[in-house]
Design a protein around this motif. Sequence first.
Motif, mmCIF file in Angstrom:
data_model
loop_
_atom_site.group_PDB
_atom_site.id
_atom_site.type_symbol
_atom_site.label_atom_id
_atom_site.label_comp_id
_atom_site.label_asym_id
_atom_site.label_seq_id
_atom_site.Cartn_x
_atom_site.Cartn_y
_atom_site.Cartn_z
ATOM 1 N N VAL A 88 0.695 -0.767 -0.185
ATOM 2 C CA VAL A 88 0.134 -0.046 -0.095
ATOM 3 C C VAL A 88 1.203 1.228 -0.315
ATOM 4 O O VAL A 88 1.809 0.656 0.926
ATOM 5 C CB VAL A 88 -1.050 -0.238 1.471
ATOM 6 N N PRO A 89 0.570 1.620 -1.102
ATOM 7 C CA PRO A 89 1.414 3.077 -1.151
ATOM 8 C C PRO A 89 1.348 4.570 0.212
ATOM 9 O O PRO A 89 0.381 4.575 1.178
ATOM 10 C CB PRO A 89 0.393 3.806 -2.633
ATOM 11 N N GLY A 90 2.586 4.899 0.661
ATOM 12 C CA GLY A 90 2.650 5.052 2.388
ATOM 13 C C GLY A 90 2.725 4.465 3.295
ATOM 14 O O GLY A 90 2.590 4.946 4.529
ATOM 15 N N LYS A 91 1.862 3.142 2.966
ATOM 16 C CA LYS A 91 2.277 2.463 4.403
ATOM 17 C C LYS A 91 3.159 1.733 4.489
ATOM 18 O O LYS A 91 3.574 0.791 6.324
ATOM 19 C CB LYS A 91 0.670 1.628 4.414
ATOM 20 N N LEU A 92 3.839 1.732 3.823
ATOM 21 C CA LEU A 92 5.064 0.378 3.806
ATOM 22 C C LEU A 92 6.739 1.351 3.688
ATOM 23 O O LEU A 92 6.306 2.599 3.672
ATOM 24 C CB LEU A 92 5.376 -0.566 1.954
ATOM 25 N N TYR A 93 7.322 0.370 5.266
ATOM 26 C CA TYR A 93 8.056 0.711 5.375
ATOM 27 C C TYR A 93 9.112 -0.291 5.743
ATOM 28 O O TYR A 93 9.167 -1.166 6.238
ATOM 29 C CB TYR A 93 8.352 1.827 6.780
ATOM 30 N N ILE A 94 10.261 0.449 5.751
ATOM 31 C CA ILE A 94 11.555 0.165 4.977
ATOM 32 C C ILE A 94 12.416 -0.408 7.312
ATOM 33 O O ILE A 94 13.199 1.349 6.417
ATOM 34 C CB ILE A 94 12.089 -0.619 4.297
ATOM 35 N N SER A 95 12.910 -0.928 7.637
ATOM 36 C CA SER A 95 13.590 -0.401 8.142
ATOM 37 C C SER A 95 15.248 -1.704 8.443
ATOM 38 O O SER A 95 14.924 -2.547 8.484
ATOM 39 C CB SER A 95 13.287 -0.468 9.774
ATOM 40 N N ALA A 96 16.396 -0.888 8.748
ATOM 41 C CA ALA A 96 17.192 -2.428 8.646
ATOM 42 C C ALA A 96 18.136 -1.726 9.760
ATOM 43 O O ALA A 96 18.440 -0.891 10.273
ATOM 44 C CB ALA A 96 18.463 -2.171 7.054
ATOM 45 N N VAL A 119 10.023 -5.065 6.840
ATOM 46 C CA VAL A 119 9.324 -4.375 5.448
ATOM 47 C C VAL A 119 7.806 -3.868 6.602
ATOM 48 O O VAL A 119 7.299 -5.055 7.169
ATOM 49 C CB VAL A 119 9.242 -5.201 4.289
ATOM 50 N N GLY A 120 7.886 -3.295 7.125
ATOM 51 C CA GLY A 120 6.557 -3.145 8.305
ATOM 52 C C GLY A 120 6.907 -3.526 9.090
ATOM 53 O O GLY A 120 8.163 -3.264 10.117
#
Length: 130
Positions: A88-96, A119-120
Amino acid sequence: MTKASCTSTPMVASSQLKKDEGQLLPDAREFQSLVGGLLYVCHTRPDIAFSVNKVAQYMHAPREQHMLAAKRILRYLGGTLDYGLGFVPGKLYISAFSDVDWGGCVDDRRSMSGYYVFVGGSLVTWSAKK
């Protein structure tokens, strides 16, 4: 294939696809088009990636057994339409996150490193090495 019966797995575990067994398909384009579409579907359906990889190895000279294996993947997809990854555009976040300890092992002075990627809120890949 819309009225075909569904299967619970995309590939039979005991089946061995071979390059020289069975009749060559009269029109390889149909097989190549089907496998090309399945390769595209792998972006949102990683559960079929292994099976699609297996059938994609026979794109240059597909045979009847290869087409049957590709159609089985379609039958699996027909029964699992509600599976998949939703973006979903704007709802997806990636953290590493990563960490390295150069020569940190007291016994052999070897380095240790590791990383995690989310991811999320879901962990999708990780690594830990010495």
